[in-house]
Enzyme design. Structure first.
Site, PDB file in Angstrom:
ATOM      1  N   GLY A  78      -4.889 -27.963  56.353  1.00  0.00           N
ATOM      2  CA  GLY A  78      -4.391 -28.969  55.412  1.00  0.00           C
ATOM      3  C   GLY A  78      -2.883 -29.112  55.462  1.00  0.00           C
ATOM      4  O   GLY A  78      -2.172 -28.140  55.735  1.00  0.00           O
ATOM      5  N   ARG A 142      -8.662 -29.219  61.778  1.00  0.00           N
ATOM      6  CA  ARG A 142      -9.301 -27.971  61.342  1.00  0.00           C
ATOM      7  C   ARG A 142     -10.226 -27.358  62.399  1.00  0.00           C
ATOM      8  O   ARG A 142     -11.109 -26.566  62.056  1.00  0.00           O
ATOM      9  CB  ARG A 142     -10.104 -28.212  60.062  1.00  0.00           C
ATOM     10  CG  ARG A 142      -9.268 -28.480  58.826  1.00  0.00           C
ATOM     11  CD  ARG A 142     -10.069 -28.260  57.563  1.00  0.00           C
ATOM     12  NE  ARG A 142      -9.319 -28.627  56.374  1.00  0.00           N
ATOM     13  CZ  ARG A 142      -8.472 -27.812  55.754  1.00  0.00           C
ATOM     14  NH1 ARG A 142      -8.273 -26.592  56.196  1.00  0.00           N
ATOM     15  NH2 ARG A 142      -7.833 -28.213  54.676  1.00  0.00           N
ATOM     16  N   ASP A 173      -7.179 -18.856  57.565  1.00  0.00           N
ATOM     17  CA  ASP A 173      -8.137 -19.005  58.666  1.00  0.00           C
ATOM     18  C   ASP A 173      -7.417 -19.275  59.996  1.00  0.00           C
ATOM     19  O   ASP A 173      -7.780 -18.719  61.031  1.00  0.00           O
ATOM     20  CB  ASP A 173      -9.113 -20.149  58.375  1.00  0.00           C
ATOM     21  CG  ASP A 173     -10.087 -19.782  57.254  1.00  0.00           C
ATOM     22  OD1 ASP A 173     -10.460 -18.602  57.161  1.00  0.00           O
ATOM     23  OD2 ASP A 173     -10.461 -20.670  56.481  1.00  0.00           O
ATOM     24  N   LYS A 199       1.407 -21.048  56.160  1.00  0.00           N
ATOM     25  CA  LYS A 199       1.353 -22.367  55.533  1.00  0.00           C
ATOM     26  C   LYS A 199       0.149 -22.478  54.619  1.00  0.00           C
ATOM     27  O   LYS A 199      -0.916 -22.011  55.004  1.00  0.00           O
ATOM     28  CB  LYS A 199       1.243 -23.439  56.631  1.00  0.00           C
ATOM     29  CG  LYS A 199       0.935 -24.828  56.162  1.00  0.00           C
ATOM     30  CD  LYS A 199      -0.312 -25.432  56.797  1.00  0.00           C
ATOM     31  CE  LYS A 199      -1.590 -24.840  56.305  1.00  0.00           C
ATOM     32  NZ  LYS A 199      -2.802 -25.567  56.666  1.00  0.00           N
ATOM     33  N   THR A 200       0.271 -23.027  53.466  1.00  0.00           N
ATOM     34  CA  THR A 200      -0.811 -23.541  52.625  1.00  0.00           C
ATOM     35  C   THR A 200      -0.281 -23.767  51.223  1.00  0.00           C
ATOM     36  O   THR A 200       0.372 -22.878  50.648  1.00  0.00           O
ATOM     37  CB  THR A 200      -2.076 -22.647  52.547  1.00  0.00           C
ATOM     38  OG1 THR A 200      -2.988 -23.279  51.651  1.00  0.00           O
ATOM     39  CG2 THR A 200      -1.864 -21.220  52.095  1.00  0.00           C
ATOM     40  N   ASP A 202      -2.030 -23.733  48.789  1.00  0.00           N
ATOM     41  CA  ASP A 202      -2.857 -22.917  47.887  1.00  0.00           C
ATOM     42  C   ASP A 202      -2.164 -21.626  47.432  1.00  0.00           C
ATOM     43  O   ASP A 202      -2.559 -21.035  46.438  1.00  0.00           O
ATOM     44  CB  ASP A 202      -4.184 -22.534  48.572  1.00  0.00           C
ATOM     45  CG  ASP A 202      -5.073 -23.742  48.825  1.00  0.00           C
ATOM     46  OD1 ASP A 202      -4.653 -24.866  48.496  1.00  0.00           O
ATOM     47  OD2 ASP A 202      -6.177 -23.560  49.370  1.00  0.00           O
ATOM     48  N   MET A 247      -5.847 -28.800  43.117  1.00  0.00           N
ATOM     49  CA  MET A 247      -6.258 -28.225  44.400  1.00  0.00           C
ATOM     50  C   MET A 247      -6.015 -26.721  44.478  1.00  0.00           C
ATOM     51  O   MET A 247      -5.246 -26.164  43.689  1.00  0.00           O
ATOM     52  CB  MET A 247      -5.490 -28.910  45.535  1.00  0.00           C
ATOM     53  CG  MET A 247      -6.419 -29.635  46.460  1.00  0.00           C
ATOM     54  SD  MET A 247      -5.582 -30.222  47.906  1.00  0.00           S
ATOM     55  CE  MET A 247      -6.786 -31.423  48.438  1.00  0.00           C
ATOM     56  N   TYR A 419      -4.147 -34.219  47.056  1.00  0.00           N
ATOM     57  CA  TYR A 419      -3.562 -34.944  48.185  1.00  0.00           C
ATOM     58  C   TYR A 419      -2.205 -35.551  47.806  1.00  0.00           C
ATOM     59  O   TYR A 419      -1.362 -35.755  48.672  1.00  0.00           O
ATOM     60  CB  TYR A 419      -4.543 -36.018  48.674  1.00  0.00           C
ATOM     61  CG  TYR A 419      -5.847 -35.382  49.145  1.00  0.00           C
ATOM     62  CD1 TYR A 419      -5.917 -34.743  50.376  1.00  0.00           C
ATOM     63  CD2 TYR A 419      -6.963 -35.349  48.325  1.00  0.00           C
ATOM     64  CE1 TYR A 419      -7.089 -34.111  50.787  1.00  0.00           C
ATOM     65  CE2 TYR A 419      -8.132 -34.717  48.726  1.00  0.00           C
ATOM     66  CZ  TYR A 419      -8.189 -34.098  49.960  1.00  0.00           C
ATOM     67  OH  TYR A 419      -9.331 -33.457  50.361  1.00  0.00           O
ATOM     68  N   GLU A 420      -1.985 -35.790  46.487  1.00  0.00           N
ATOM     69  CA  GLU A 420      -0.720 -36.383  46.038  1.00  0.00           C
ATOM     70  C   GLU A 420       0.490 -35.499  46.373  1.00  0.00           C
ATOM     71  O   GLU A 420       1.614 -35.996  46.465  1.00  0.00           O
ATOM     72  CB  GLU A 420      -0.733 -36.557  44.506  1.00  0.00           C
ATOM     73  CG  GLU A 420      -1.710 -37.567  43.991  1.00  0.00           C
ATOM     74  CD  GLU A 420      -3.140 -37.049  43.882  1.00  0.00           C
ATOM     75  OE1 GLU A 420      -3.434 -35.956  44.396  1.00  0.00           O
ATOM     76  OE2 GLU A 420      -3.960 -37.768  43.306  1.00  0.00           O
ATOM     77  N   ARG A 422       0.525 -32.868  48.881  1.00  0.00           N
ATOM     78  CA  ARG A 422       0.531 -32.093  50.135  1.00  0.00           C
ATOM     79  C   ARG A 422       1.532 -32.604  51.160  1.00  0.00           C
ATOM     80  O   ARG A 422       1.859 -31.888  52.109  1.00  0.00           O
ATOM     81  CB  ARG A 422      -0.865 -32.089  50.764  1.00  0.00           C
ATOM     82  CG  ARG A 422      -1.907 -31.410  49.905  1.00  0.00           C
ATOM     83  CD  ARG A 422      -3.107 -30.967  50.691  1.00  0.00           C
ATOM     84  NE  ARG A 422      -3.648 -31.990  51.558  1.00  0.00           N
ATOM     85  CZ  ARG A 422      -4.720 -31.833  52.319  1.00  0.00           C
ATOM     86  NH1 ARG A 422      -5.349 -30.676  52.299  1.00  0.00           N
ATOM     87  NH2 ARG A 422      -5.164 -32.794  53.083  1.00  0.00           N
TER      88      ARG A 422
HETATM   89  P1  FBP Z   1      -5.227 -25.094  53.997  1.00  0.00           P
HETATM   90  O1  FBP Z   1      -5.810 -23.819  53.489  1.00  0.00           O
HETATM   91  O2  FBP Z   1      -5.654 -25.447  55.367  1.00  0.00           O
HETATM   92  O3  FBP Z   1      -3.747 -25.122  53.839  1.00  0.00           O
HETATM   93  O4  FBP Z   1      -5.753 -26.312  53.082  1.00  0.00           O
HETATM   94  C1  FBP Z   1      -5.802 -26.183  51.725  1.00  0.00           C
HETATM   95  C2  FBP Z   1      -6.367 -27.407  51.044  1.00  0.00           C
HETATM   96  O5  FBP Z   1      -5.341 -28.304  50.673  1.00  0.00           O
HETATM   97  C3  FBP Z   1      -7.185 -26.967  49.839  1.00  0.00           C
HETATM   98  O6  FBP Z   1      -6.364 -26.874  48.688  1.00  0.00           O
HETATM   99  C4  FBP Z   1      -8.253 -28.012  49.765  1.00  0.00           C
HETATM  100  O7  FBP Z   1      -9.439 -27.493  49.206  1.00  0.00           O
HETATM  101  C5  FBP Z   1      -8.496 -28.366  51.212  1.00  0.00           C
HETATM  102  O8  FBP Z   1      -7.291 -28.111  51.879  1.00  0.00           O
HETATM  103  C6  FBP Z   1      -8.902 -29.792  51.418  1.00  0.00           C
HETATM  104  O9  FBP Z   1      -9.241 -29.978  52.748  1.00  0.00           O
HETATM  105  P2  FBP Z   1      -9.162 -31.355  53.523  1.00  0.00           P
HETATM  106  O10 FBP Z   1      -7.725 -31.624  53.787  1.00  0.00           O
HETATM  107  O11 FBP Z   1      -9.899 -31.089  54.789  1.00  0.00           O
HETATM  108  O12 FBP Z   1      -9.749 -32.392  52.642  1.00  0.00           O
END
Ligand code: FBP
Length: 547
Positions: A78, A142, A173, A199-200, A202, A247, A419-420, A422
Site C-alpha cells: 500500500g 502486492r 510482508d 513502510k506502512t 499502519d 485504516m 485512501y485519503e 496514503r
Molecule cells: P501496507 O501494509 O502494504 O502498507 O498497506 C496497508 C494498507 O493501507 C492497510 O491499512 C489497508 O488495509 C490495506 O493497505 C488496503 O489495501 P489495498 O491498497 O490493496 O486496498
C-alpha cells in the site's frame, strides 16, 4: 506538468539528514542478534543471514574512494506518504558514493521485478518527485515474492543491468520477502545485496530499533485533521453520531493516534477487545451506553473511531477467520464451484465457528469469504464495520428506549478514512525520515551487507540528531500460520496495552466519552514554527517519554 504554489514551494524543501550521514561513514557492528521468537526454526530457514549484528554508522575519517554501483528499487504494498523521498534519498546516496552510479526502478511493485519491467531513474525524474506524496514515480503492487522461479527470473534482469543491490520499500510482508530473497541470493552467491525499508501507514512495523514505519505520521495527521473538522461540525449541529472507520489492517495504532490527537467520545482499540475477550455484543453495549449517557445531558451527538481490523480481534471472529482461512486455502476449487457459497462454508466449518458465521449479517459474511490478498490476509478494508456497529447500536438503543433507559435521539453517519491519507504530501517529519531512510540504505549498500533493514532512530529529537544504521531483518521474524501452513514472517507490532500511548488514552477516555473535549488539529503545516510543523506523532512522543 503544471504545479500548485504549494507543490512548487515543497519541491524546494531540502530534507534534513542526521548529521552522521552528511559525511563519510563506517558501519560499527553491535552484538549478534536473535529472532524475536522461534529462534531455531528461523535460524534453520536463514542459515546465511541469521544472527548478524546490528549496525550503527559513525563518522569515517579515512574513507576509501567509492566505486560506481547500480541499484534497483521496488515499492511494495500500500502507498504511504514519503516513498518518493526514500527513493530520492537513495538516489542522492548512491550518487554520493560515485557520480556514475545508477538507480533503476521496477514498475508496479515486485511484479515488475519478476517481469523485467523497469526504468532508469535519472536526476531530472527524481527532481520532479522530491517531497511529494504517492508512489506514482514507479508504481506499487502486492505480488508476493516467494518462489525460486521468481527469484531466478528477477536475477536475470539484475545481471543484465549489472545491479548489485536491490532496495525493497515495504511493510512487514514485503520485508519478509526481502529477507527471503537476501537469503536465497546469498546462498547461491548471486552477488546481489537486498536491503529493506520500513513502510506502512499502519505503524505496525516497528521495534526498539525501527521506531516507526514511514507514512504513519502524515496519514494520521491527515485523518486527525478531518476527524477534527467532523467534530467541529458535530458540535455545531449537535444532531449526528459519526461512526468513523480508520485504516490499519490489523493493529489499532492509527485509531489510537487519531484519538490522542482529536479526543473523540469513543475509540475502540482492537487489541483491548481481544485481551478482554469481548464480543460484538459487548462493544455494542459499550457504545450504546455512552450514547445514552450523553443523551441524558442533552447531547445527541458524538464521534466513534473504529479500527479497520476490529473484526479479526473479536475472539470468536478470530477463531472463525483462522478456520475459514484454512478451509478456503485447502478447498479453493470446490468452494469456487459451490452453488451456495455461504451454505458451503456453514456446512464445512466446525460447529462452533459455523454458528458464529451463520449469525453474521449477509454482507459481512460475504466479505469474510472473499479472496485473500496475495499474503493470505482478509481484506478488512472491504468490511463495513462502521455500518455494522451503528446498525447494532441503533437496535440496542431502541430496546433501551422501551425499557426507559434511553431518552434521546440517535442519527448516525458513516465515514471511512484510509485512501485519503496514503498519498498525502509527506509531513516535514516523514519528508526528513524517508529521505534519511533512503540515504541510509545507500550507506548500507556501500558497507556490503545484505538482509538488513534501514534503521534511523532517536526520532523525537531534531532530525540532525537521529541515529543511523541497520538491523538484520531476521531479527524481527517469527513463525506464523499463513495460507494453511507455518511460514517465517516479520512479527507485527500491535498496540501494547501496557505502553504509554494506550495508558494515556485509557486515563482520559471516560471524560472524553461524556464531556465534549474535542481537539481540532487542523491541516498539516509545512512552513512555520517548529512546534506547529515538525512535531512527530503523539504515539512516538509518548513511547519515548515512557522509556
Ligand atoms: P501496507 O501494509 O502494504 O502498507 O498497506 C496497508 C494498507 O493501507 C492497510 O491499512 C489497508 O488495509 C490495506 O493497505 C488496503 O489495501 P489495498 O491498497 O490493496 O486496498
Amino acid at each position: 506538468m503544471k504545479k500548485s504554489a504549494l507543490q512548487q514551494a515543497r519541491a524546494a524543501y531540502q530534507p534534513k539528514l542526521p548529521i552522521v550521514l552528511t559525511g563519510a561513514v563506517k558501519a560499527v557492528e553491535g552484538e549478534p542478534t536473535q529472532s524475536v521468537a522461534d529462534q531455531e526454526d528461523i535460524k534453520n530457514l536463514f542459515p546465511n543471514t541469521y544472527g548478524l549484528p546490528e549496525l550503527k554508522f559513525e563518522k569515517n575519517t579515512n574513507p576509501a574512494a567509492g566505486k560506481p554501483i547500480n541499484v534497483g528499487v521496488i515499492l511494495s504494498g500500500g502507498q504511504a506518504p514519503g516513498g518518493h523521498n526514500v527513493i530520492s534519498g537513495l538516489f542522492d546516496g548512491i550518487k554520493k558514493i560515485h557520480k556514475e552510479s545508477k538507480l533503476y526502478g521496477f514498475l508496479m511493485g515486485p511484479g515488475g521485478f519478476v517481469d523485467h519491467q523497469y526504468m532508469e531513474l535519472t536526476g531530472s525524474i527524481i527532481d520532479e518527485y522530491r517531497n511529494t506524496g504517492g508512489f506514482d514515480i514507479i508504481g506499487s503492487g502486492r505480488t508476493k515474492l516467494e518462489t525460486k522461479e521468481q527469484f531466478d527470473k528477477g536475477l536475470e534482469i539484475l545481471k543484465e543491468l549489472n545491479i548489485k543491490a536491490l532496495v525493497i520499500i515495504g511493510g512487514d510482508d514485503s520485508n519478509t520477502n526481502a529477507a527471503i530473497l537476501a537469503e536465497y541470493y546469498k546462498s547461491i552467491e548471486a552477488g546481489v545485496q537486498v536491503i529493506g525499508c520500513p513502510k506502512t501507514i499502519d505503524g505496525d512495523l516497528k521495534n526498539g530499533l525501527i521506531e516507526t514505519s514511514f507514512g504513519f505520521d502524515t496519514a494520521t495527521k491527515v485523518y486527525s485533521e478531518v476527524i477534527g473538522n467532523i467534530q467541529r461540525d458535530c458540535n455545531s449541529a449537535k444532531k449526528y453520531w459519526h461512526f468513523i472507520k480508520l485504516m490499519g489492517r490489523s493493529a489499532s495504532h492509527i485509531a489510537l493516534e487519531c484519538a490522542l490527537q482529536t479526543q473523540p467520545n469513543i475509540c475502540i482499540v482492537s487489541e483491548e477487545i481481544e485481551q478482554k475477550n469481548m464480543t460484538l455484543g459487548d462493544i455494542v453495549d459499550y457504545i450504546a451506553g455512552v450514547v445514552a449517557k450523553r443523551a441524558e445531558n442533552g447531547n445527541n451527538f458524538g464521534t466513534v473511531l473504529i479500527p479497520e481490523g476490529l473484526i479479526e480481534f473479536i475472539p470468536a471472529m478470530k477463531k472463525l477467520i483462522a478456520e475459514l482461512n484454512d478451509l478456503l486455502a485447502h478447498n479453493a476449487e470446490e468452494f469456487a464451484a459451490a452453488e451456495n457459497q455461504r451454505q458451503y462454508i456453514i456446512e464445512h466449518l466446525s460447529a462452533e465457528n459455523s454458528a458464529v458465521y451463520a449469525s453474521l449479517p449477509e454482507g459481512v459474511a460475504r466479505q469474510l469469504s472473499l479472496d485473500r490478498d496475495p499474503h493470505g490476509n482478509v481484506q478488512v478494508s472491504l468490511i463495513e464495520t462502521e455500518k455494522l456497529l451503528s446498525e447494532m447500536v441503533g437496535r440496542r438503543l431502541a430496546e433501551m428506549k422501551e425499557e426507559g433507559k434511553f431518552v434521546g435521539k440517535f442519527a448516525a453517519l458513516h465515514h471511512f478514512f484510509g485512501y485519503e491519507g496514503r498519498c498525502a504530501d509527506p509531513s516535514n517529519f516523514d519528508a526528513d525520515y524517508c529521505y534519511a531512510l533512503g540515504f541510509n540504505a545507500a550507506c548500507l549498500i556501500n558497507s556490503g551487507v545484505t538482509g538488513y533493514m534501514s534503521s534511523v532512530r532517536n526520532l523525537t529529537k531534531p532530525s540532525v540528531q537521529w541515529i543511523a544504521g541497520g538491523i538484520p531483518i531476521t531479527m524481527m521474524m517469527n513463525m506464523e500460520r499463513r495460507h494453511g501452513a507455518m511460514k517465517p514472517v516479520i512479527q507485527k507490532a500491535l498496540v501494547r496495552l501496557d505502553d504509554a500511548p494506550f495508558l494515556k488514552f485509557a486515563s482520559k477516555r471516560d471524560v472524553w466519552a461524556v464531556d465534549t473535549c474535542y481537539m481540532y488539529p487542523g491541516p498539516i503545516q509545512y512552513f512555520g514554527p517548529a512546534e506547529v510543523c515538525d512535531q512527530p506523532s503523539m504515539t512516538l512522543r509518548y513511547e519515548h517519554q515512557g522509556k
